[in-house]
Scaffold this motif. Structure first.
Motif, PDB file in Angstrom:
ATOM      1  N   GLY A   1      21.347  -9.152 -19.543  1.00 48.19           N
ATOM      2  CA  GLY A   1      22.669  -8.636 -19.179  1.00 48.19           C
ATOM      3  C   GLY A   1      22.753  -7.139 -19.393  1.00 48.19           C
TER       4      GLY A   1
ATOM      5  N   ASP B   1      22.775  -6.303 -15.522  1.00 53.70           N
ATOM      6  CA  ASP B   1      24.174  -6.424 -15.122  1.00 53.70           C
ATOM      7  C   ASP B   1      24.955  -5.192 -15.552  1.00 53.70           C
ATOM      8  N   ILE B   2      25.447  -5.220 -16.790  1.00 51.52           N
ATOM      9  CA  ILE B   2      26.308  -4.118 -17.246  1.00 51.52           C
ATOM     10  C   ILE B   2      25.500  -2.847 -17.468  1.00 51.52           C
TER      11      ILE B   2
ATOM     12  N   TYR C   1      23.678 -15.035 -20.883  1.00 59.59           N
ATOM     13  CA  TYR C   1      24.232 -14.369 -22.067  1.00 59.59           C
ATOM     14  C   TYR C   1      24.174 -15.340 -23.234  1.00 59.59           C
TER      15      TYR C   1
ATOM     16  N   SER D   1      24.115 -15.027 -16.178  1.00 56.45           N
ATOM     17  CA  SER D   1      23.892 -13.600 -15.971  1.00 56.45           C
ATOM     18  C   SER D   1      23.295 -13.422 -14.586  1.00 56.45           C
TER      19      SER D   1
ATOM     20  N   TYR E   1      34.334 -11.230 -18.012  1.00 55.71           N
ATOM     21  CA  TYR E   1      32.995 -11.009 -18.544  1.00 55.71           C
ATOM     22  C   TYR E   1      33.020 -11.518 -19.982  1.00 55.71           C
ATOM     23  N   PRO E   2      32.037 -12.319 -20.365  1.00 52.80           N
ATOM     24  CA  PRO E   2      32.126 -12.923 -21.700  1.00 52.80           C
ATOM     25  C   PRO E   2      32.104 -11.897 -22.826  1.00 52.80           C
TER      26      PRO E   2
ATOM     27  N   GLN F   1      32.566 -14.714 -12.594  1.00 50.65           N
ATOM     28  CA  GLN F   1      32.067 -13.905 -13.700  1.00 50.65           C
ATOM     29  C   GLN F   1      31.488 -12.637 -13.115  1.00 50.65           C
TER      30      GLN F   1
ATOM     31  N   GLU G   1      29.932  -8.467 -13.402  1.00 53.53           N
ATOM     32  CA  GLU G   1      28.802  -7.878 -14.109  1.00 53.53           C
ATOM     33  C   GLU G   1      29.234  -7.038 -15.308  1.00 53.53           C
ATOM     34  N   ASP G   2      30.502  -6.696 -15.409  1.00 56.21           N
ATOM     35  CA  ASP G   2      31.016  -6.038 -16.613  1.00 56.21           C
ATOM     36  C   ASP G   2      32.545  -6.030 -16.543  1.00 56.21           C
ATOM     37  N   GLU G   3      33.164  -5.411 -17.544  1.00 60.38           N
ATOM     38  CA  GLU G   3      34.629  -5.445 -17.612  1.00 60.38           C
ATOM     39  C   GLU G   3      35.267  -4.520 -16.591  1.00 60.38           C
TER      40      GLU G   3
END
Lengths: 298, 382
Positions: free
Chosen positions: A104, A108-109, A134, A142, B29-30, B54, B56-58
């Motif tokens: 992740g 992702d982020i 995750y 993810s 996002y978790p 869901q 990929e980020d907030e």
């Protein structure tokens, strides 16, 4: 790889204290220990929130012996850039600046920071341990979660989309060294980290990392499951230098030989329980197609 | 009726209430301790015809609910401190573009990664001023699961009524604690639906021209009318402008629509306030401990009361001042360095009466903690 490390000439130096807070059978424990052995003590780690933060533990059960910058989630590549720039200013160019992030935090982020660092050509080694969800927050999907996998945020049908090919995205930045590795082949991983540490510029290693609680298998089968992913051809081990792909280790030996059916891998874990036959056939076809391409490339 | 009694986590109650209020789209996002909201909605929302994604980020989560809300859906996201920080820019966009949405922030210890599993109420001022620029915002909170249900539904209602983001500020204790809750029957709590424009297709529609009552009827984006949505200052068509008169008017509108309706937005509970010499002011999970102290001390004949805030922003300055007029001491009970304390001091006359009973070590503030601080305040020693 020219000089293969064997268990006999593997260094005895350890940079991870025995006893940490990882789950039983955690593949990351193997990856982390092996990679740090290869990097040596002249290393600075940059780690985002991830399972690795948990593995490193709360004081006094702290696992790492190396300086570690535990940054915010979206910033691993950027923070590593900053550390490297500071080291260069201090004329400490022999320090390994190593980013160690989960899937992740990488794909992702964290992909923006990683892409920025690769594009700028920053002299960092980025290791992604890919446990395909995750896991730290309790198994949410993810980008790199494989298709059909049931997670807590894909609870009914399993994940609908296919696995994000992060190594290919990074490869598109045309960085000097890129490799994939597996927790099930620690010596192969050791050699790749060692080689990466000797190269300048952005380097990336993507490590397939089995997770017993997240994937749904018994902790004693971590290596077996990791090997199955390679032996079925689902996860290929390769190196990429100057954009030339070369299969390595066990994957190289599999070229032109029959592979295990992907169902062997799917059956070994609970997370694939909702896979239908159509999707299994489709995934098998994808693997076959990818390997046809490998044969042509080699 | 018995079917409606549940034993749930606060996060689960929030999910049930959101579905009750008509939630149709969730992107998130978790992040601990709010993850259960996303996990439960991943299971429940698709079964009710809604959509769960869901992201990929907030940043993406917040942007996705903005987009979905514009198309006419009731939307929500859930996060905690670090994710809430990432959402701030888009939160400002939603305020500027007047897009109804609900953001749940299950607070954990901060700053930064802080204490992912520890309780804190440190985001009160961030919820107010986290995004840049002059703006107004609605922030609700709750101290027990029945109130979590009510406040979640109210959050949707206020978001739709005032076309604004509403922040539901829970905390780790409320989010993870399990307690009994009675799920209301359908219709027991009013649910406000989106006010849609009556302007027909092909007729000039002004997306940012308020009615006389200040409300702005919406047209589902991508539907009958074409219009422009921007984070720039904009005119009644939604097109960017630097005309000082329009800029001034819009900024006043964004603030006034909330400031002028404090009486409608404000929610508070009071316990034994009328004759109280000591008034505790609290909110969220720390109000549970405060209430326990009040009941306990009342049984011993002490004249003590509790004012529980459920609307944190806009802060009910006038109401707090009225309730506290006769009190000798006002003790603000919260799990931060005094964020609501500052507001209470601003609100009341003789602010030297206002004192703080807090705990900031990642451990829940207990009735014993509050009692000990009260003894110190009363000069009795611990």
């Amino acid at each position: 790889m020219e000089n293969k490390t064997s268990i006999l000439n593997l260094t005895e130096d350890e940079f991870v204290h025995p006893g940490n807070r990882a789950c039983a059978g955690c593949g990351l424990g193997i990856v982390y220990r092996t990679a740090l052995k290869a990097l040596g003590k002249n290393t600075i780690l940059v780690v985002p929130p991830s399972c690795l933060t948990v593995l490193q533990g709360l004081y006094p059960i702290a696992a790492a012996k190396l300086p570690c910058l535990n940054v915010t989630f979206a910033s691993t590549g950027a923070a590593a850039t900053g550390v490297r720039a500071a080291m260069r200013s201090l004329k400490k160019n022999d320090v390994n600046v190593v980013a160690f992030a989960g899937d992740g935090g990488t794909g992702d982020i964290g992909i923006q920071a990683l892409s920025g660092a690769c594009e700028r050509g920053d002299d960092i080694l980025y290791i992604c341990y890919d446990n395909e969800a995750y896991m730290n927050t309790g198994v949410q999907r993810s980008g790199t979660t494989p298709q059909g996998v049931v997670t807590t945020t894909t609870p009914i049908t399993g994940k609908l989309q296919s696995k994000k090919d992060v190594p290919s995205i990074v490869a598109a930045h045309k960085i000097p060294y890129l490799a994939t590795a597996s927790a099930a082949y620690p010596l192969d991983l050791y050699d790749k980290v060692k080689k990466a540490a000797s190269i300048k510029g952005p380097r990336y290693i993507h490590v397939h990392t089995p997770c017993p609680p997240g994937w749904g298998f018994e902790p004693r089968y971590t290596i077996k499951v990791g090997k199955l992913a390679v032996e079925t051809g689902l996860f290929a081990l390769y190196e990429m230098e100057n954009s030339q792909l070369r299969l390595t280790g066990p994957s190289k030996k599999m070229l032109g030989k029959p592979r295990l059916p992907v169902t062997d891998y799917f059956k070994s874990q609970h997370r694939f329980y909702s896979l239908g036959n159509d999707l299994i056939n489709d995934l098998q076809a994808q693997v076959d197609h990818a390997w046809d391409a490998y044969v042509i490339h080699q | 009726m018995d079917d409606n009694v549940r034993f749930l986590q606060g996060n689960d109650v929030c999910v049930q209430a959101a579905l009750y209020a008509g939630l149709e789209f969730f992107a998130g996002y978790p992040i601990t301790p709010s993850t259960e909201i996303a996990e439960n909605l991943a299971y429940h929302l698709p079964r009710q015809g809604g959509k769960f994604i869901q992201m990929e980020d907030e940043i993406a989560s917040m942007c996705a609910i903005i987009g979905a809300s514009l198309t006419g859906r009731k939307v929500m996201t859930a996060t905690s401190g670090p994710g809430f920080s990432l959402m701030q820019e888009s939160l400002g966009f939603a305020i500027m573009a007047e897009i109804p949405c609900v953001i749940v922030n299950v607070q954990r210890g901060g700053p930064s990664t802080g204490l992912p599993t520890g309780p804190s109420q440190g985001d009160v001022l961030q919820a107010r001023w986290g995004t840049h620029g002059d703006h107004a915002i609605i922030v609700l909170t709750a101290s027990n699961h029945q109130d979590v249900f009510r406040m979640t539904v109210d959050a949707f209602n206020l978001a739709e009524t005032y076309r604004t983001p509403v922040i539901l500020l829970l905390d780790e204790v409320i989010g993870h604690m399990r307690e009994k809750v009675i799920l209301p029957e359908k219709g027991a709590i009013p649910v406000v639906d989106r006010l849609r424009t009556s302007v027909k297709a092909g007729i000039d529609y002004h997306p940012y021209l308020p009615r006389e009552d200040g409300r702005l009827p919406m047209s589902d984006f991508g539907g009958e009318h074409r219009y422009h949505v921007t984070g720039l200052f904009h005119d009644m068509w939604g097109f960017p402008t630097t005309n000082p008169k329009i800029v001034h008017g819009l900024l006043r509108h964004l603030n006034d629509k909330i400031k002028n309706n404090i009486s409608d937005i404000n929610r508070m509970k009071e316990y034994f306030i009328d004759d109280a010499r000591t008034i505790l002011i609290s909110y969220g999970s720390s109000a549970r401990s405060a209430l326990h102290v009040v009941h306990n001390r009342r049984a011993r004949g002490e004249r003590i009361g509790l004012l529980e805030l459920q609307t944190l922003w806009p802060f009910p300055y006038t109401q707090v001042a009225e309730k506290c007029e006769k009190a000798r001491q006002i003790v603000v009970v919260e799990m931060n360095m005094g964020q609501v304390l500052l507001q209470v001091k601003r609100a009341v006359s003789r602010p030297e009466r206002v004192m703080l009973a807090n705990r900031i070590d990642g451990v829940f503030i207990t009735p014993t903690d509050i009692r000990n601080i009260l003894r110190l305040i009363h000069g009795k020693g611990v």
